[in-house]
Scaffold this active site. Sequence first.
Site, PDB file in Angstrom:
ATOM      1  N   HIS A  27      -1.602 -14.657  -3.485  1.00 29.97           N
ATOM      2  CA  HIS A  27      -1.496 -13.337  -3.660  1.00 29.97           C
ATOM      3  C   HIS A  27      -1.931 -12.377  -2.223  1.00 29.97           C
ATOM      4  O   HIS A  27      -2.954 -12.283  -2.203  1.00 29.97           O
ATOM      5  CB  HIS A  27      -2.208 -12.668  -4.708  1.00 29.97           C
ATOM      6  N   HIS A  29      -0.341  -9.447   0.447  1.00 27.83           N
ATOM      7  CA  HIS A  29       0.687  -8.444   0.508  1.00 27.83           C
ATOM      8  C   HIS A  29       0.925  -8.511   2.500  1.00 27.83           C
ATOM      9  O   HIS A  29      -0.057  -8.200   3.119  1.00 27.83           O
ATOM     10  CB  HIS A  29       0.245  -7.069   0.222  1.00 27.83           C
ATOM     11  N   ASP A  31       2.424  -6.068   4.184  1.00 29.26           N
ATOM     12  CA  ASP A  31       1.819  -4.696   4.619  1.00 29.26           C
ATOM     13  C   ASP A  31       0.457  -4.325   4.319  1.00 29.26           C
ATOM     14  O   ASP A  31      -0.088  -3.236   4.852  1.00 29.26           O
ATOM     15  CB  ASP A  31       2.840  -3.612   4.063  1.00 29.26           C
ATOM     16  N   GLY A 189       2.397  -1.662  -7.286  1.00 27.64           N
ATOM     17  CA  GLY A 189       2.324  -0.151  -7.002  1.00 27.64           C
ATOM     18  C   GLY A 189       1.307   0.421  -8.268  1.00 27.64           C
ATOM     19  O   GLY A 189       1.004  -0.333  -8.884  1.00 27.64           O
ATOM     20  N   HIS A 216       1.973  -7.586 -11.145  1.00 24.52           N
ATOM     21  CA  HIS A 216       0.621  -6.951 -11.079  1.00 24.52           C
ATOM     22  C   HIS A 216       0.231  -6.418 -12.424  1.00 24.52           C
ATOM     23  O   HIS A 216       0.931  -5.559 -12.900  1.00 24.52           O
ATOM     24  CB  HIS A 216       0.629  -5.852 -10.175  1.00 24.52           C
ATOM     25  N   GLU A 219      -4.946  -4.629 -13.741  1.00 25.50           N
ATOM     26  CA  GLU A 219      -5.902  -4.274 -12.346  1.00 25.50           C
ATOM     27  C   GLU A 219      -6.348  -2.711 -12.682  1.00 25.50           C
ATOM     28  O   GLU A 219      -7.475  -2.643 -13.257  1.00 25.50           O
ATOM     29  CB  GLU A 219      -4.798  -4.228 -11.280  1.00 25.50           C
ATOM     30  N   ASP A 316      -5.284 -10.517  -1.406  1.00 23.52           N
ATOM     31  CA  ASP A 316      -4.589  -9.122  -1.873  1.00 23.52           C
ATOM     32  C   ASP A 316      -3.962  -8.529  -0.519  1.00 23.52           C
ATOM     33  O   ASP A 316      -3.198  -8.620  -0.108  1.00 23.52           O
ATOM     34  CB  ASP A 316      -5.426  -8.208  -2.751  1.00 23.52           C
TER      35      ASP A 316
HETATM   36  O1  LIG Z   1      -3.444  -4.481  -5.525  1.00 24.59           O
HETATM   37  C1  LIG Z   1      -2.487  -4.054  -5.636  1.00 24.59           C
HETATM   38  N1  LIG Z   1      -1.952  -3.497  -6.754  1.00 24.59           N
HETATM   39  C2  LIG Z   1      -0.997  -2.594  -6.784  1.00 24.59           C
HETATM   40  N2  LIG Z   1       0.100  -2.790  -5.875  1.00 24.59           N
HETATM   41  C3  LIG Z   1      -0.444  -3.099  -4.439  1.00 24.59           C
HETATM   42  C4  LIG Z   1      -1.580  -3.498  -4.701  1.00 24.59           C
HETATM   43  N3  LIG Z   1      -1.789  -4.109  -3.288  1.00 24.59           N
HETATM   44  C5  LIG Z   1      -0.581  -3.531  -2.607  1.00 24.59           C
HETATM   45  N4  LIG Z   1       0.214  -3.106  -3.265  1.00 24.59           N
HETATM   46  C6  LIG Z   1       1.471  -2.413  -3.164  1.00 24.59           C
HETATM   47  O2  LIG Z   1       2.226  -3.386  -2.925  1.00 24.59           O
HETATM   48  C7  LIG Z   1       3.439  -2.923  -2.101  1.00 24.59           C
HETATM   49  C8  LIG Z   1       4.133  -4.040  -1.483  1.00 24.59           C
HETATM   50  O3  LIG Z   1       3.291  -4.936  -0.780  1.00 24.59           O
HETATM   51  C9  LIG Z   1       2.324  -2.242  -0.983  1.00 24.59           C
HETATM   52  O4  LIG Z   1       3.145  -1.237  -0.030  1.00 24.59           O
HETATM   53  C10 LIG Z   1       1.594  -1.430  -1.809  1.00 24.59           C
HETATM   54  O5  LIG Z   1       2.042  -0.253  -2.305  1.00 24.59           O
HETATM   55 ZN   LIG Z   2      -1.566  -6.857  -4.844  1.00 21.13          ZN
END
Ligand SMILES: O=c1[nH]cnc2c1ncn2[C@@H]1O[C@H](CO)[C@@H](O)[C@H]1O
Ligand SMILES: [Zn+2]
Length: 378
Positions: A27, A29, A31, A189, A216, A219, A316
């Site tokens: 997990h 991301h 970005d 998101g 997701h 959380e 994350d």
């Molecule tokens: O921990 C999280 N929980 C929910 N959404 C997330 C988390 N981290 C990142 N993103 C979302 O996932 C998108 C794509 O990678 C990111 O742009 C962010 O908006």
């Molecule tokens: Zn995430």
Amino acid sequence: MSLPASEPRPSAVDRASAVLAPKVLLHDHLDGGLRPATVLDLARENGYDELPAGDVDGLARWFRDSADSGSLVRYLETFTHTVAVMQTAPALRRVARECAEDLAADGVVYAEVRFAPEQHLTTGLSLDEVVEAVLRGFDEGSAAAQATGRPILVRCLVTAMRHAARSREIAELAVRFRDRGVVGFDIAGAEAGHPPSRHLDAFEYMRANNAPFTIHAGEAFGLPSIHEAISFCGTDRLGHGVRVMDDIELPSGTGPSGRDVRGAQLGRVANYVRDKRIPLEMCPSSNVQTGAVASIAEHPFDVLARLRFRVTVNTDNRLMSDTTMSKEFGVLADQFGYGWADFERFTVNAMKSAFIHFDERLRFIDEIIKPGYAVLIG
Ligand SMILES: O=c1[nH]cnc2c1ncn2[C@@H]1O[C@H](CO)[C@@H](O)[C@H]1O
Ligand SMILES: [Zn+2]
């Protein structure tokens, strides 16, 4: 990366020694993991002038401090800037290449890195072009890592944004690229107000194509989100899933970080998650920043590990959480006193839960993970 047999063995797990352990990351991301210097370069190259700081240290601090908000929604606002500088094929390729290099340098041997292609279309790229650029970057970064003696396999998950309405299209994208480096699908998101069942169509498409996905859930929102993800959507893994704790009653006097879990009472959802060995992609530092848990000391990771849930350790967002896999290992070792054998178990858990095929998972476990930890355990 493994330790040569002639080197002294580090006995305690800390951030520095954890770099030596083979690690598996499910997990992360794309970005959320840019190098601050790259954000600055790309902003300059692409004429983006809204960055909140103009120097590497200031920008790194801004991301960390802004993400430290106690709210998932505010945490997610910081992605505006990283997504803004990832809108061309060369930018996407560079970010992906550096991601593979950074993970390999940290001793990650297998990673599934996710991002939402639908957020990278502002200059006219197609969804396919976005994914192609990222996959190319992963290949280049992996080749560079291999050349420095730190082999890594990076695979991609494509994410759909849960507030948007493109999830079916993104699931189709995942399946279209499944033999070219995309191994699964995800939704991310803001969680509250955007239940996973809104995206049933996408999950059904994945299932109909025998293709795996994660969600997701649990959380920023509690048990109902986890229940929907597992029972209605049929998710293969849970992104975070920390709120499964809401369905576990510990004996009185035991806090969430209590050591003795005998007598814990599991409800139906918690039992189902454990019975079915549904992997929990837990991200300790991120969970504190978004307020999913109050502190590392109160993180349910340890209780869930003791109750034999399939727990995994993840980053994350390395930029927003100012973290790495080694740092997350160090944080957990400090808090819960884990040794190498514990981290071997969490790493094997992660590898068993990966979305690559069974024979490939076994190869990692038998040829890389077990020998790597055997040297550390001594
Ligand atoms: O921990 C999280 N929980 C929910 N959404 C997330 C988390 N981290 C990142 N993103 C979302 O996932 C998108 C794509 O990678 C990111 O742009 C962010 O908006
Ligand atoms: Zn995430």
